[in-house]
Design a protein around this motif. Structure first.
Motif, short mmCIF file in Angstrom:
data_model
loop_
_atom_site.label_atom_id
_atom_site.label_comp_id
_atom_site.label_asym_id
_atom_site.label_seq_id
_atom_site.Cartn_x
_atom_site.Cartn_y
_atom_site.Cartn_z
N GLY A 137 0.95 -1.33 0.55
CA GLY A 137 0.05 0.45 0.07
C GLY A 137 1.40 0.94 0.08
N VAL A 138 1.19 1.54 -1.32
CA VAL A 138 1.92 2.43 -1.50
C VAL A 138 1.12 4.12 -1.20
CG1 VAL A 138 3.88 4.25 -2.42
CG2 VAL A 138 3.37 1.78 -2.93
N GLU A 139 0.01 3.62 -1.60
CA GLU A 139 -0.23 5.12 -1.23
C GLU A 139 -0.70 6.47 -1.47
OE1 GLU A 139 -2.95 3.29 -0.60
OE2 GLU A 139 -2.72 1.91 0.54
N PHE A 140 0.15 7.46 -1.64
CA PHE A 140 0.34 8.53 -2.63
C PHE A 140 1.92 8.86 -2.55
CE2 PHE A 140 -1.99 8.90 1.41
CZ PHE A 140 -3.73 8.78 0.75
N GLY A 141 1.57 10.01 -3.71
CA GLY A 141 3.12 9.90 -4.82
C GLY A 141 3.95 11.70 -4.20
N THR A 142 2.88 11.99 -2.99
CA THR A 142 3.33 13.16 -2.50
C THR A 142 3.71 13.00 -0.55
OG1 THR A 142 1.31 13.48 -2.04
CG2 THR A 142 2.52 14.29 -3.77
N GLN A 143 4.69 13.19 0.62
CA GLN A 143 5.10 13.12 1.12
C GLN A 143 4.33 13.32 2.11
OE1 GLN A 143 7.85 10.89 2.32
NE2 GLN A 143 6.35 11.10 3.79
N LYS A 144 3.47 15.03 1.39
CA LYS A 144 2.62 15.51 2.87
C LYS A 144 1.14 14.79 2.86
CE LYS A 144 -1.13 18.72 1.29
NZ LYS A 144 -2.08 20.10 0.46
N TRP A 145 0.77 14.03 2.02
CA TRP A 145 -0.57 12.81 2.30
C TRP A 145 -0.43 12.13 2.82
CZ3 TRP A 145 -5.02 14.48 2.73
CH2 TRP A 145 -5.75 15.72 1.80
N LEU A 146 0.94 11.73 2.29
CA LEU A 146 2.19 10.35 3.58
C LEU A 146 1.61 10.82 5.17
CD1 LEU A 146 4.99 8.85 1.19
CD2 LEU A 146 2.98 8.01 1.58
N ASN A 147 2.18 11.95 4.87
CA ASN A 147 1.93 12.17 6.47
C ASN A 147 0.72 12.94 7.15
OD1 ASN A 147 4.96 11.89 6.55
ND2 ASN A 147 5.33 14.95 6.02
N ASN A 148 -0.48 13.84 6.03
CA ASN A 148 -1.57 13.84 7.09
C ASN A 148 -2.31 12.56 7.39
OD1 ASN A 148 -0.87 16.48 6.38
ND2 ASN A 148 -1.95 16.64 4.43
N THR A 149 -1.80 11.22 6.37
CA THR A 149 -2.79 10.09 6.49
C THR A 149 -2.42 9.12 7.83
OG1 THR A 149 -1.75 9.12 4.83
CG2 THR A 149 -4.01 10.65 4.32
N LYS A 150 -1.12 9.65 7.85
CA LYS A 150 -0.37 8.43 9.59
C LYS A 150 0.48 7.33 8.54
CE LYS A 150 -2.88 11.14 13.24
NZ LYS A 150 -4.34 11.03 13.99
N LYS A 151 0.75 7.67 7.54
CA LYS A 151 1.11 5.97 6.86
C LYS A 151 2.25 6.55 7.59
CE LYS A 151 1.35 2.81 3.80
NZ LYS A 151 -0.13 1.89 3.76
N ASN A 152 2.75 7.22 7.09
CA ASN A 152 3.99 7.05 8.35
C ASN A 152 5.77 6.23 7.32
OD1 ASN A 152 3.20 8.72 10.62
ND2 ASN A 152 2.53 7.40 11.11
N THR A 153 5.26 6.92 5.92
CA THR A 153 6.04 5.83 5.15
C THR A 153 7.21 7.18 4.58
OG1 THR A 153 5.10 5.17 3.33
CG2 THR A 153 5.55 3.54 4.90
N THR A 154 7.80 7.02 3.87
CA THR A 154 8.43 7.79 2.64
C THR A 154 8.60 7.57 1.51
OG1 THR A 154 10.46 7.18 2.66
CG2 THR A 154 10.07 8.34 4.51
N LEU A 155 8.74 8.51 0.36
CA LEU A 155 8.56 8.31 -0.85
C LEU A 155 9.70 7.37 -1.22
CD1 LEU A 155 7.78 11.42 -2.44
CD2 LEU A 155 6.22 9.21 -2.23
N GLU A 156 11.39 8.12 0.21
CA GLU A 156 12.67 6.77 -0.81
C GLU A 156 12.05 5.44 -0.21
OE1 GLU A 156 15.93 6.11 -2.26
OE2 GLU A 156 14.66 7.95 -2.36
#
Length: 217
Positions: A137-156
């Protein structure tokens, strides 16, 4: 471990074929080795009222017994693990793979994972134990939305894990989400472009839907 296996005898297994890419050979069956998820993603019902971040794990011995039962009773050698994050804890997964190898149980299987839970050691032993496909579940291509949704992963982390998975010989599926409340068209374009950059074996896109029990709901 005390719960019985699913009542597979009530199904005509020949009539239930998974979507392409979700099985290696037929017959195939789903299997569950745990319930719950320890992570906090705001769009997921697992983090809310259903499991409240509690994870219950079956023992490796119990999982192996069910696999052996499916082989001997139904001739099933292909399994889809539906655990939210099958690869944690790492020690349990390593033991599971080691037992498959030690007992020479030749099955094919796939599972779900997160890009921040994998390493090359895990991928190599999973491949040796019969894993052919991991769904991330990668979910997003922006760090902003990975952070906003508490996914807490990084693009790298996504880049490294998808690349390492493919290099190990395991197919990598990356799923993405579009249409978060407040997400802009440009941000959604960035997600699509990131998916193209990652170039996973399979890619799926879903439109955000607020799930009952999730924080966003």
């Amino acid at each position: 471990d005390s719960l019985p296996y699913p009542a597979r005898h009530l199904l005509d297994l020949d009539k239930y074929i998974p979507p392409p890419g979700n099985y290696y050979r037929l017959p195939s069956t789903g299997i569950l080795s745990s319930r719950g998820c320890p992570f906090q993603c705001t769009y997921c019902a697992r983090t809310g009222s259903r499991f409240q971040n509690k994870v219950k794990l079956r023992s490796v011995e119990s999982i192996i017994r069910e696999i052996e039962f499916c082989i001997s009773t139904y001739g099933i050698y292909d399994f889809r693990f539906y655990d939210d994050v099958f690869v944690i804890p790492k020690a349990r997964l390593l033991k599971f793979c080691q037992e498959l190898i030690r007992k020479k149980i030749k099955i094919s299987w796939n599972c779900y994972s997160r890009v921040d839970t994998m390493d090359i050691e895990l991928l190599r032993i999973m491949r040796k134990a019969g894993c052919y496909h991991i769904k991330y579940g990668v979910e997003f291509g922006t760090q902003k939305w990975l952070n906003n949704t508490k996914k807490n992963t990084t693009l790298e982390q996504a880049r490294k894990t998808i690349n390492a998975t493919k290099k190990t010989g395991i197919a990598a599926k990356a799923s993405f989400m579009l249409g978060m409340p407040g997400e802009t068209i440009e941000e959604m374009r960035q997600t699509i472009n990131f998916a193209k950059e990652l170039n996973p074996t399979y890619t799926t896109f879903s439109i955000f839907s607020p799930m009952p029990g999730s924080e966003l709901f």
